[in-house]
Motif scaffolding. Structure first.
Motif, PDB file in Angstrom:
ATOM      1  N   GLU A   1      -0.085  17.932   7.662  1.00  0.00           N
ATOM      2  CA  GLU A   1       0.632  17.832   8.632  1.00  0.00           C
ATOM      3  C   GLU A   1       0.909  19.212   9.185  1.00  0.00           C
ATOM      4  OE1 GLU A   1       4.101  15.272   9.769  1.00  0.00           O
ATOM      5  OE2 GLU A   1       3.813  14.019   8.028  1.00  0.00           O
ATOM      6  N   GLN A   2      -0.339  19.815  10.031  1.00  0.00           N
ATOM      7  CA  GLN A   2       0.063  21.187  10.341  1.00  0.00           C
ATOM      8  C   GLN A   2       1.132  21.802  10.995  1.00  0.00           C
ATOM      9  OE1 GLN A   2      -2.978  23.762   9.727  1.00  0.00           O
ATOM     10  NE2 GLN A   2      -0.809  24.677   9.351  1.00  0.00           N
ATOM     11  N   GLY A   3       1.994  20.663  11.394  1.00  0.00           N
ATOM     12  CA  GLY A   3       2.847  21.597  11.898  1.00  0.00           C
ATOM     13  C   GLY A   3       4.352  21.328  11.070  1.00  0.00           C
ATOM     14  N   LEU A   4       3.987  20.645   9.755  1.00  0.00           N
ATOM     15  CA  LEU A   4       5.053  20.779   8.592  1.00  0.00           C
ATOM     16  C   LEU A   4       5.258  21.792   8.085  1.00  0.00           C
ATOM     17  CD1 LEU A   4       6.488  17.733   7.467  1.00  0.00           C
ATOM     18  CD2 LEU A   4       5.561  19.558   5.324  1.00  0.00           C
ATOM     19  N   LEU A   5       3.854  22.098   7.755  1.00  0.00           N
ATOM     20  CA  LEU A   5       2.935  23.160   7.155  1.00  0.00           C
ATOM     21  C   LEU A   5       3.820  24.297   7.268  1.00  0.00           C
ATOM     22  CD1 LEU A   5      -0.335  22.832   6.267  1.00  0.00           C
ATOM     23  CD2 LEU A   5       0.993  22.445   3.953  1.00  0.00           C
ATOM     24  N   THR A   6       4.039  24.759   8.736  1.00  0.00           N
ATOM     25  CA  THR A   6       3.996  25.665   9.292  1.00  0.00           C
ATOM     26  C   THR A   6       5.916  25.807   9.111  1.00  0.00           C
ATOM     27  OG1 THR A   6       2.853  26.363  10.825  1.00  0.00           O
ATOM     28  CG2 THR A   6       4.915  27.101  11.509  1.00  0.00           C
ATOM     29  N   LEU A   7       6.883  25.296   9.493  1.00  0.00           N
ATOM     30  CA  LEU A   7       7.683  24.819   9.747  1.00  0.00           C
ATOM     31  C   LEU A   7       8.386  25.313   8.120  1.00  0.00           C
ATOM     32  CD1 LEU A   7      10.748  23.987  10.602  1.00  0.00           C
ATOM     33  CD2 LEU A   7      10.490  21.260   9.882  1.00  0.00           C
ATOM     34  N   VAL A   8       8.044  24.192   7.570  1.00  0.00           N
ATOM     35  CA  VAL A   8       8.482  25.035   5.786  1.00  0.00           C
ATOM     36  C   VAL A   8       8.008  25.952   5.902  1.00  0.00           C
ATOM     37  CG1 VAL A   8       7.718  23.592   3.336  1.00  0.00           C
ATOM     38  CG2 VAL A   8       8.632  21.610   4.728  1.00  0.00           C
TER      39      VAL A   8
ATOM     40  N   THR B   1      -1.657  22.296 -15.030  1.00  0.00           N
ATOM     41  CA  THR B   1       0.459  22.755 -15.259  1.00  0.00           C
ATOM     42  C   THR B   1       1.258  21.917 -14.925  1.00  0.00           C
ATOM     43  OG1 THR B   1       1.380  24.599 -13.262  1.00  0.00           O
ATOM     44  CG2 THR B   1       0.415  22.822 -12.749  1.00  0.00           C
ATOM     45  N   THR B   2       1.795  22.235 -16.193  1.00  0.00           N
ATOM     46  CA  THR B   2       3.060  21.628 -16.108  1.00  0.00           C
ATOM     47  C   THR B   2       4.315  22.260 -15.015  1.00  0.00           C
ATOM     48  OG1 THR B   2       4.182  23.219 -17.972  1.00  0.00           O
ATOM     49  CG2 THR B   2       3.143  21.556 -18.122  1.00  0.00           C
ATOM     50  N   ALA B   3       3.608  22.668 -13.179  1.00  0.00           N
ATOM     51  CA  ALA B   3       4.840  23.253 -12.731  1.00  0.00           C
ATOM     52  C   ALA B   3       5.756  21.979 -11.865  1.00  0.00           C
ATOM     53  CB  ALA B   3       3.835  24.180 -11.385  1.00  0.00           C
ATOM     54  N   PRO B   4       7.121  22.514 -12.125  1.00  0.00           N
ATOM     55  CA  PRO B   4       7.694  21.432 -11.627  1.00  0.00           C
ATOM     56  C   PRO B   4       6.985  20.766  -9.887  1.00  0.00           C
ATOM     57  CG  PRO B   4       9.148  23.118 -11.799  1.00  0.00           C
ATOM     58  CD  PRO B   4       7.829  23.613 -12.486  1.00  0.00           C
ATOM     59  N   ILE B   5       6.376  19.706  -9.939  1.00  0.00           N
ATOM     60  CA  ILE B   5       6.168  18.697  -8.685  1.00  0.00           C
ATOM     61  C   ILE B   5       7.841  18.467  -7.762  1.00  0.00           C
ATOM     62  CG2 ILE B   5       4.618  17.325  -7.344  1.00  0.00           C
ATOM     63  CD1 ILE B   5       2.953  17.636 -10.061  1.00  0.00           C
ATOM     64  N   ILE B   6       7.787  18.289  -5.976  1.00  0.00           N
ATOM     65  CA  ILE B   6       8.347  17.914  -5.496  1.00  0.00           C
ATOM     66  C   ILE B   6       7.655  17.395  -4.189  1.00  0.00           C
ATOM     67  CG2 ILE B   6      10.091  18.136  -3.610  1.00  0.00           C
ATOM     68  CD1 ILE B   6      10.925  20.859  -5.112  1.00  0.00           C
ATOM     69  N   PHE B   7       7.723  15.275  -4.453  1.00  0.00           N
ATOM     70  CA  PHE B   7       7.053  14.675  -3.722  1.00  0.00           C
ATOM     71  C   PHE B   7       7.172  15.411  -2.025  1.00  0.00           C
ATOM     72  CE2 PHE B   7       5.549  12.532  -7.391  1.00  0.00           C
ATOM     73  CZ  PHE B   7       4.596  12.986  -7.449  1.00  0.00           C
ATOM     74  N   LEU B   8       7.012  14.702  -1.126  1.00  0.00           N
ATOM     75  CA  LEU B   8       7.017  15.241   0.510  1.00  0.00           C
ATOM     76  C   LEU B   8       6.233  13.477   1.247  1.00  0.00           C
ATOM     77  CD1 LEU B   8       7.157  18.746   1.248  1.00  0.00           C
ATOM     78  CD2 LEU B   8       9.189  17.779  -0.039  1.00  0.00           C
TER      79      LEU B   8
ATOM     80  N   THR C   1      12.150  12.211   0.936  1.00  0.00           N
ATOM     81  CA  THR C   1      11.500  11.473   2.143  1.00  0.00           C
ATOM     82  C   THR C   1      11.597  12.278   3.265  1.00  0.00           C
ATOM     83  OG1 THR C   1      14.279  10.088   2.734  1.00  0.00           O
ATOM     84  CG2 THR C   1      12.633   9.785   0.823  1.00  0.00           C
ATOM     85  N   LYS C   2      10.857  12.265   4.245  1.00  0.00           N
ATOM     86  CA  LYS C   2      10.505  12.453   5.548  1.00  0.00           C
ATOM     87  C   LYS C   2      11.263  11.074   6.858  1.00  0.00           C
ATOM     88  CE  LYS C   2       6.158  14.341   4.576  1.00  0.00           C
ATOM     89  NZ  LYS C   2       4.700  14.547   5.443  1.00  0.00           N
ATOM     90  N   PRO C   3      11.641  11.632   7.756  1.00  0.00           N
ATOM     91  CA  PRO C   3      11.713  13.336   7.628  1.00  0.00           C
ATOM     92  C   PRO C   3      13.514  13.494   7.088  1.00  0.00           C
ATOM     93  CG  PRO C   3      12.870  11.615   9.900  1.00  0.00           C
ATOM     94  CD  PRO C   3      12.437  10.874   8.699  1.00  0.00           C
ATOM     95  N   PHE C   4      13.254  15.190   6.701  1.00  0.00           N
ATOM     96  CA  PHE C   4      14.584  15.418   5.528  1.00  0.00           C
ATOM     97  C   PHE C   4      15.037  17.036   6.659  1.00  0.00           C
ATOM     98  CE2 PHE C   4       9.995  17.422   3.962  1.00  0.00           C
ATOM     99  CZ  PHE C   4      10.033  18.570   4.445  1.00  0.00           C
ATOM    100  N   ASN C   5      15.912  17.540   6.513  1.00  0.00           N
ATOM    101  CA  ASN C   5      16.118  18.374   6.759  1.00  0.00           C
ATOM    102  C   ASN C   5      16.436  19.345   5.830  1.00  0.00           C
ATOM    103  OD1 ASN C   5      18.820  20.579   6.644  1.00  0.00           O
ATOM    104  ND2 ASN C   5      19.911  18.909   7.269  1.00  0.00           N
ATOM    105  N   THR C   6      16.018  20.636   6.668  1.00  0.00           N
ATOM    106  CA  THR C   6      15.114  21.669   5.850  1.00  0.00           C
ATOM    107  C   THR C   6      16.160  22.204   5.006  1.00  0.00           C
ATOM    108  OG1 THR C   6      15.581  22.793   7.888  1.00  0.00           O
ATOM    109  CG2 THR C   6      13.636  21.993   7.780  1.00  0.00           C
ATOM    110  N   MET C   7      17.461  22.365   4.608  1.00  0.00           N
ATOM    111  CA  MET C   7      17.825  22.833   4.111  1.00  0.00           C
ATOM    112  C   MET C   7      18.511  22.205   2.993  1.00  0.00           C
ATOM    113  SD  MET C   7      19.203  25.605   5.122  1.00  0.00           S
ATOM    114  CE  MET C   7      17.730  25.785   6.128  1.00  0.00           C
ATOM    115  N   GLU C   8      18.118  20.911   2.411  1.00  0.00           N
ATOM    116  CA  GLU C   8      17.838  19.606   1.635  1.00  0.00           C
ATOM    117  C   GLU C   8      16.650  20.470   0.523  1.00  0.00           C
ATOM    118  OE1 GLU C   8      17.302  15.281  -0.035  1.00  0.00           O
ATOM    119  OE2 GLU C   8      17.486  15.634   2.345  1.00  0.00           O
ATOM    120  N   LEU C   9      15.383  20.898   2.153  1.00  0.00           N
ATOM    121  CA  LEU C   9      14.540  20.974   0.447  1.00  0.00           C
ATOM    122  C   LEU C   9      15.103  22.384   0.853  1.00  0.00           C
ATOM    123  CD1 LEU C   9      11.147  20.970   0.174  1.00  0.00           C
ATOM    124  CD2 LEU C   9      11.228  22.201   2.368  1.00  0.00           C
TER     125      LEU C   9
ATOM    126  N   PHE D   1      23.124  17.255  -2.730  1.00  0.00           N
ATOM    127  CA  PHE D   1      22.022  15.922  -2.384  1.00  0.00           C
ATOM    128  C   PHE D   1      21.422  15.372  -3.189  1.00  0.00           C
ATOM    129  CE2 PHE D   1      21.216  19.800   0.361  1.00  0.00           C
ATOM    130  CZ  PHE D   1      21.840  19.194   1.764  1.00  0.00           C
ATOM    131  N   GLY D   2      22.109  14.711  -4.683  1.00  0.00           N
ATOM    132  CA  GLY D   2      21.773  14.316  -5.688  1.00  0.00           C
ATOM    133  C   GLY D   2      21.328  12.205  -5.570  1.00  0.00           C
TER     134      GLY D   2
END
Length: 253
Positions: free
Chosen positions: A23-30, A85-92, A114-122, A207-208
């Motif tokens: 989603e191009q819009g989400l990429l830009t927003l995030v 890689t063992t880098a942390p992964i957060i699923f959207l 989970t989408k839609p999400f509050n950007t501040m939560e992210l 946000f636990g």
């Protein structure tokens, strides 16, 4: 203008983030949101193939991964990513079922939004990932004198080598499973609520998600051969929390 540039440079961080979503819009927003928080080194891609190419070329400190991509399931892609890689992964993802969350954690994911999400939560979750990376070593030193190896009877945990052994068997664990196990080993016979465990290991409480803790404990029990009720090693007190009870007669070496 000069003062603004100085402030921006002071705010900027060195972490590299890979954002994977079609989603191009989400990429830009995030990206804009994270840029404002000082995360400037962000790579965005829209397919799983592009993500793998990026990971082969560059080390990332965090990966934000959409579950539904045009050429890959995010879960399948996560399995491929773990080869590099063992880098942390957060699923959207828009998927909200417990099964989907369990699947994500089972194949190496570290968190789930989970989408839609509050950007501040992210932002909060991203900051928590990096905060934990900085605090983990300090907290271990503070609580156990910089000790990284634990031995409780047949259970041996070596955090310096990221290895958990049960008897003679080395069991495969995700980064978060190892961190959770290390927290338990550092605090034997003490009771912790799910909220406390989430804050200690995932680094955020506002946000636990209690199910995140429950799922990881279930997976640890399986790897510790502690699946039959009543649980003997990671016990739970109904309505209170969880407690790590070292094997009977075991003394930490």
């Amino acid at each position: 203008m000069e003062d603004k540039t100085i402030k921006e440079n002071q705010l900027a961080t060195s972490e590299k983030i890979l954002l994977v979503d079609d989603e191009q819009g989400l990429l830009t927003l995030v990206k804009i949101t994270l840029n404002k928080e000082g995360y400037r080194d962000i790579t965005t891609v829209e397919t799983g193939a592009e993500a793998l190419q990026a990971i082969e070329r560059t080390h990332y400190d965090l990966i934000l991964l959409d579950v539904m991509l045009p050429d890959y399931s995010g879960f399948d892609l996560c399995t491929e990513i773990r080869r590099y890689t063992t880098a942390p992964i957060i699923f959207l993802t828009a998927r909200t079922s417990d099964y989907d969350k369990l699947s994500g954690f089972a194949i190496g994911g570290d968190d789930y939004i989970t989408k839609p999400f509050n950007t501040m939560e992210l932002v909060a979750r991203v900051k928590a990932v990096f905060r934990r990376r900085l605090l983990d070593i300090a907290s271990v030193k503070e609580s156990i004198g910089a000790k990284e190896v634990y031995q409780y009877g047949s259970i041996a945990l070596d955090m310096s080598g990221a290895v958990l052994r049960v008897g003679e068997t080395e069991v495969t664990c995700t980064a978060k499973e190892l961190e959770l196990m290390a927290f338990f080993c550092a605090h034997p016979n003490k009771v912790f609520t799910t909220a406390h465990l989430y804050e200690a290991v995932w680094g955020i409480s506002e946000f636990g998600d209690e199910k995140t803790v429950t799922i990881h404990i279930s997976k640890l029990r399986k790897k510790l051969n502690d699946e039959k009720k009543p649980y003997q090693i990671i016990t739970n007190l109904r309505g209170i929390g969880y407690k790590f009870v070292p094997p009977t007669g075991a003394v930490e070496e």
